[in-house]
Motif scaffolding. Structure first.
Motif, short mmCIF file in Angstrom:
data_model
loop_
_atom_site.label_atom_id
_atom_site.label_comp_id
_atom_site.label_asym_id
_atom_site.label_seq_id
_atom_site.Cartn_x
_atom_site.Cartn_y
_atom_site.Cartn_z
N PRO A 213 37.76 27.68 9.32
CA PRO A 213 38.99 26.88 9.32
C PRO A 213 39.59 26.77 7.92
N ALA A 214 40.90 26.70 7.86
CA ALA A 214 41.60 26.70 6.58
C ALA A 214 41.14 25.56 5.67
N ASP A 215 40.84 24.39 6.25
CA ASP A 215 40.47 23.25 5.42
C ASP A 215 39.06 23.38 4.85
N GLN A 216 38.28 24.36 5.32
CA GLN A 216 36.93 24.56 4.81
C GLN A 216 36.83 25.75 3.85
N ARG A 217 37.88 26.55 3.76
CA ARG A 217 37.84 27.73 2.91
C ARG A 217 37.71 27.36 1.44
N GLU A 218 38.41 26.31 1.02
CA GLU A 218 38.41 25.95 -0.38
C GLU A 218 37.01 25.53 -0.84
N ARG A 219 36.30 24.76 0.00
CA ARG A 219 34.95 24.32 -0.36
C ARG A 219 34.01 25.51 -0.50
N SER A 220 34.10 26.45 0.44
CA SER A 220 33.25 27.63 0.37
C SER A 220 33.62 28.50 -0.83
N PHE A 221 34.90 28.59 -1.13
CA PHE A 221 35.34 29.34 -2.29
C PHE A 221 34.77 28.71 -3.57
N GLY A 222 34.67 27.40 -3.59
CA GLY A 222 34.09 26.71 -4.75
C GLY A 222 32.65 27.10 -4.99
N ASP A 223 31.88 27.29 -3.92
CA ASP A 223 30.50 27.75 -4.07
C ASP A 223 30.46 29.10 -4.78
N MET A 224 31.37 29.99 -4.41
CA MET A 224 31.42 31.31 -5.06
C MET A 224 31.71 31.20 -6.55
N VAL A 225 32.65 30.34 -6.90
CA VAL A 225 33.01 30.19 -8.32
C VAL A 225 31.81 29.71 -9.12
N GLU A 226 31.10 28.73 -8.60
CA GLU A 226 29.96 28.20 -9.34
C GLU A 226 28.82 29.22 -9.45
N ILE A 227 28.60 29.99 -8.39
CA ILE A 227 27.59 31.05 -8.44
C ILE A 227 27.99 32.10 -9.47
N ALA A 228 29.27 32.47 -9.46
CA ALA A 228 29.75 33.49 -10.40
C ALA A 228 29.61 33.04 -11.84
N LEU A 229 29.98 31.81 -12.13
CA LEU A 229 29.90 31.30 -13.49
C LEU A 229 28.45 31.23 -13.96
N GLN A 230 27.58 30.76 -13.10
CA GLN A 230 26.17 30.67 -13.48
C GLN A 230 25.58 32.06 -13.72
N ALA A 231 25.92 33.01 -12.85
CA ALA A 231 25.41 34.38 -13.00
C ALA A 231 25.92 35.03 -14.26
N ALA A 232 27.18 34.82 -14.58
CA ALA A 232 27.78 35.48 -15.73
C ALA A 232 27.08 35.09 -17.02
N PHE A 233 26.68 33.84 -17.13
CA PHE A 233 26.14 33.37 -18.40
C PHE A 233 24.62 33.25 -18.41
N THR A 234 24.01 33.37 -17.25
CA THR A 234 22.56 33.47 -17.20
C THR A 234 22.11 34.79 -17.80
N THR A 235 22.89 35.85 -17.56
CA THR A 235 22.52 37.19 -17.99
C THR A 235 23.21 37.61 -19.29
N ALA A 236 24.00 36.72 -19.88
CA ALA A 236 24.76 37.09 -21.07
C ALA A 236 23.84 37.30 -22.26
#
Length: 236
Positions: A213-236
């Motif tokens: 549902p459209a109202d749940q996409r933003e929350r799930s997208f937020g999970d991706m952003v946080e995973i991406a940020l953590q991954a980017a700087f864990t391996t930096a």
């Protein structure tokens, strides 16, 4: 500045998150970055640079499809010095065990064609993710207890695809999901010695026709952003 990016030298961080939708780029920057600054709005493709836990990050839209992503990824890498590029987007599940809201980390990509295909001639180049980013993203997703799948995906340049025979073969060969950009991103990263990963949220299911549902996409997208940020700087 380049033809498609109006940022000044130094405006773009070495780590860039790449949603397809420029409005999602704005939302993600305003939600997760400190002091985000608009650095590009040429042709309405928004890009923002700010900081996350002291690290400089740019979040920049790419548009839909590999031809559009190729333009922005090329310029970000060649002209602005981006070294870590992480696609954060949605995908359609191709396997029954992959559910709506799950995360897929694209280990490798399959495609019928991309903007880079012509340079390989008869060679079938296999675009793959950076292993350091992949393993760090998996650890971050596991830590957050998000159902996550790692494996091959299909990058299509046709949204309204009528090739049922192709879908059948992709499912048969355990392709996890379909999206529209990762194959070209991985190829460009390999060409220029950069790191790349696609982190995807399953927003709809090709087999069951379930959709997030459209109202749940933003929350799930937020999970991706946080995973991406953590991954980017864990391996930096």
């Amino acid at each position: 500045m380049t033809v498609h990016i109006g940022a000044k030298p130094g405006d773009i961080a070495e780590t860039v998150l790449l949603p397809g939708d420029p409005y999602r780029a704005r939302w993600a920057a305003q939600t997760f970055l400190e002091n985000p600054v608009l650095v590009n709005e040429v042709r309405g493709m928004l890009g923002f640079t700010g900081t996350w836990k002291g690290h400089r990050v740019t979040i920049h839209g790419t548009g839909m499809g590999m031809p559009s992503l190729s333009i922005y990824a090329n310029e970000l890498i060649r002209d602005y010095g981006a070294r870590t590029l992480i696609r954060i987007g949605s995908a359609g599940a191709l396997q029954h065990h992959v559910k709506v809201r799950d995360i897929v980390l694209a280990q490798a990509t399959t495609t019928l064609g991309s903007p880079s295909r012509s340079i390989f001639k008869e060679l079938n180049f296999a675009p793959v993710a950076d292993f350091g980013l992949l393993s760090a993203a998996h650890a971050a997703a596991t830590q957050r207890k998000i159902p996550t799948h790692v494996g091959g995906i299909y990058s299509s340049d046709t949204f309204y695809d009528e090739r049922q025979d192709l879908s059948d073969q992709l499912q048969r060969h355990n392709c996890l999901c379909v999206e529209m950009e990762a194959a070209e991103l991985y190829t460009l990263a390999a060409r220029h010695g950069a790191r790349a990963l696609a982190i995807l949220t399953i927003s709809d299911h090709i087999l069951t026709h379930e959709a997030l549902p459209a109202d749940q996409r933003e929350r799930s997208f937020g999970d991706m952003v946080e995973i991406a940020l953590q991954a980017a700087f864990t391996t930096a």
